[in-house]
Design a protein around this motif. Structure first.
Motif, PDB file in Angstrom:
ATOM      1  N   LEU A  38       0.645  -1.147   0.001  1.00 46.76           N
ATOM      2  CA  LEU A  38      -0.072  -0.152   0.112  1.00 46.76           C
ATOM      3  C   LEU A  38       0.846   1.300   0.071  1.00 46.76           C
ATOM      4  N   SER A  39       2.159   1.167   0.489  1.00 41.42           N
ATOM      5  CA  SER A  39       2.932   2.419   0.361  1.00 41.42           C
ATOM      6  C   SER A  39       3.426   2.790  -0.921  1.00 41.42           C
ATOM      7  N   THR A  40       2.958   2.060  -2.030  1.00 40.88           N
ATOM      8  CA  THR A  40       3.188   2.300  -3.352  1.00 40.88           C
ATOM      9  C   THR A  40       2.304   3.000  -3.850  1.00 40.88           C
ATOM     10  N   LEU A  41       1.177   3.580  -3.086  1.00 42.93           N
ATOM     11  CA  LEU A  41      -0.132   4.225  -4.028  1.00 42.93           C
ATOM     12  C   LEU A  41       0.045   5.553  -4.285  1.00 42.93           C
ATOM     13  N   GLY A  42       1.062   6.041  -3.382  1.00 44.42           N
ATOM     14  CA  GLY A  42       1.439   7.307  -3.937  1.00 44.42           C
ATOM     15  C   GLY A  42       0.358   8.333  -3.097  1.00 44.42           C
ATOM     16  N   GLU A  69      -1.743  17.377   3.487  1.00 52.11           N
ATOM     17  CA  GLU A  69      -2.902  17.936   2.754  1.00 52.11           C
ATOM     18  C   GLU A  69      -3.584  17.013   1.752  1.00 52.11           C
ATOM     19  N   GLN A  70      -5.049  17.058   1.659  1.00 53.57           N
ATOM     20  CA  GLN A  70      -5.664  16.011   0.799  1.00 53.57           C
ATOM     21  C   GLN A  70      -6.719  16.644  -0.046  1.00 53.57           C
ATOM     22  N   VAL A 123     -15.898   8.076  -1.140  1.00 49.84           N
ATOM     23  CA  VAL A 123     -15.120   7.064  -1.800  1.00 49.84           C
ATOM     24  C   VAL A 123     -13.688   7.413  -2.225  1.00 49.84           C
ATOM     25  N   GLY A 124     -13.566   8.782  -2.692  1.00 46.01           N
ATOM     26  CA  GLY A 124     -12.349   9.251  -3.237  1.00 46.01           C
ATOM     27  C   GLY A 124     -11.316   9.433  -1.928  1.00 46.01           C
TER      28      GLY A 124
END
Length: 394
Positions: A38-42, A69-70, A123-124
């Motif tokens: 999961l660490s490769t998801l960016g 920040e998201q 969901v995002g």
């Protein structure tokens, strides 16, 4: 698909992406390997896993904590780009993509907008991205068992969302579950979330469990507390009864001389998403000297028709050849090891008590190599050495 193993889901209090992930960790999926993938998801996040209890049932509770920040929302295209650029194992990546595409189609129908204009709010968010990708990675780490779930109760009432107050179950959940058996009633709240509905529709056979022998059981606890039942998802990993007799495998083939290469690539993806054990394309010369492809796949008996449909739907072929084939398989186990470059999964193959194959997972090695600026082969060698030195952790 591992036709000898069954992953049986009982949505006692419901099902959501975080509950599936928590149950998978509780049933024995190695956390280090899961987090490494999961660490490769960016996306930046922290996975908090705690022990919890609800009405006397102890299990795992997972919270995905965003870091930094998201964005307030993400478009489907943005999420798919993240997944395609990730270091997830190929089949896990394709399954995660198919889950988000499934949610995107449901949202587009509910809101009456084109697919490319769909934007995800709940969901995002980072937690949903991690939950759905984590479910795909968990199944990959378990060796892709057959997944069967009991029909869920959907819950009832009203809930507040980014689109305002909506009935329970929300419209997107009902759209995702079209054609899936469900039960009326349930707790006073959202028992099945959009991520849970996507997992049921995209990964599970929903109905009674076949005869099987339980081996390990895990419980994933949700955040809500229901007045009439524990809010848990029970996950049992077991061996299918009579699996040795039921493990018939078919090879499917079709010849293509008028199909664009892009569609050949898409057909391979679709076959794997439909449950193929493997899929490939080989160049060939057809009648009148035309260059073409032989498109082929291996599929367990219960997925044969679905894989054939993928070939027929995604290519120009008008027919698919089928034949049963026999295989000699090694018993496989994924072992997480720690190297100087980070965590890597190693696939160990056994025949009886004899170990005949030890091979690091390429995607893990490539990710660690990119992080440390070294050659992939160095990470692979370090992983094998770590395994031989007995530093593997299940």
């Amino acid at each position: 698909m591992n036709v000898r193993q069954l992953l049986f889901l009982e949505p006692v209090g419901g099902i959501a992406g975080d509950m599936f992930l928590a149950a998978a960790l509780d049933v024995g999926v190695p956390r280090a390997a899961l987090e490494g993938a999961l660490s490769t998801l960016g996306v930046r996040f922290r996975l908090e896993v705690t022990r919890a209890e609800d009405r006397g049932i102890a299990g795992a509770h997972v919270e995905v904590v965003p870091e930094g920040e998201q964005p307030a929302s993400r478009g489907l295209g943005e999420i798919l780009a993240l997944l395609r650029a990730s270091g997830l194992a190929p089949r896990a990546r394709e399954v995660a993509i198919s889950l988000f595409e499934r949610i995107g189609r449901a949202e587009a129908r509910v809101h009456g907008v084109p697919l490319e204009r769909v934007h995800f709010h709940e969901v995002g968010a980072v937690d949903s991205i991690v939950d759905l990708c984590g479910a795909a990675v968990a199944l990959d780490l378990l060796g892709w068992p057959r997944v069967v779930a009991l029909p869920p109760e959907l819950g009832h009432g009203l809930q507040r969302t980014a689109h305002g107050v909506l009935p329970v179950p929300p419209p997107a959940v009902l759209e995702l579950l079209q054609g899936v058996p469900v039960r009326p009633g349930g707790p006073p709240g959202e028992a099945v979330t959009p991520t849970g509905a996507a997992l049921l529709a995209g990964l599970c056979e929903v109905g009674p469990a076949p005869p099987f022998t339980p081996r390990r059981t895990g419980y994933g606890l949700g955040t809500s507390r229901w007045p009439d039942r524990p809010n848990v998802l029970r996950m049992t990993l077991g061996d299918l009864a009579g699996a040795a007799d039921a493990a018939e495998v078919f090879q499917l083939e079709c010849n293509l001389d008028d199909c664009p290469g892009q569609l050949v690539a898409r057909a391979l993806e679709a076959a794997l998403q439909a449950g193929a054990l493997d899929a490939w394309a080989s160049p060939c010369t057809m009648k009148k000297g035309r260059p073409g492809f032989v498109l082929a796949a291996l599929a367990p008996g219960e997925r044969r028709d679905a894989v054939a449909r993928a070939f027929l739907a995604e290519t120009t072929t008008l027919g698919v050849r089928l034949r049963p084939v026999a295989r000699v398989e090694l018993a496989r186990e994924l072992v997480a090891v720690e190297t100087a470059y980070g965590g890597v999964r190693v696939k160990v193959g056994r025949m009886g008590t004899e170990i005949l194959s030890v091979h690091p997972e390429y995607e893990d090695c490539a990710a660690r190599a990119a992080e440390r600026g070294v050659a992939v082969k160095e990470v692979m060698a370090a992983a094998v050495t770590a395994w031989r030195n007995g530093r593997g952790a299940s």
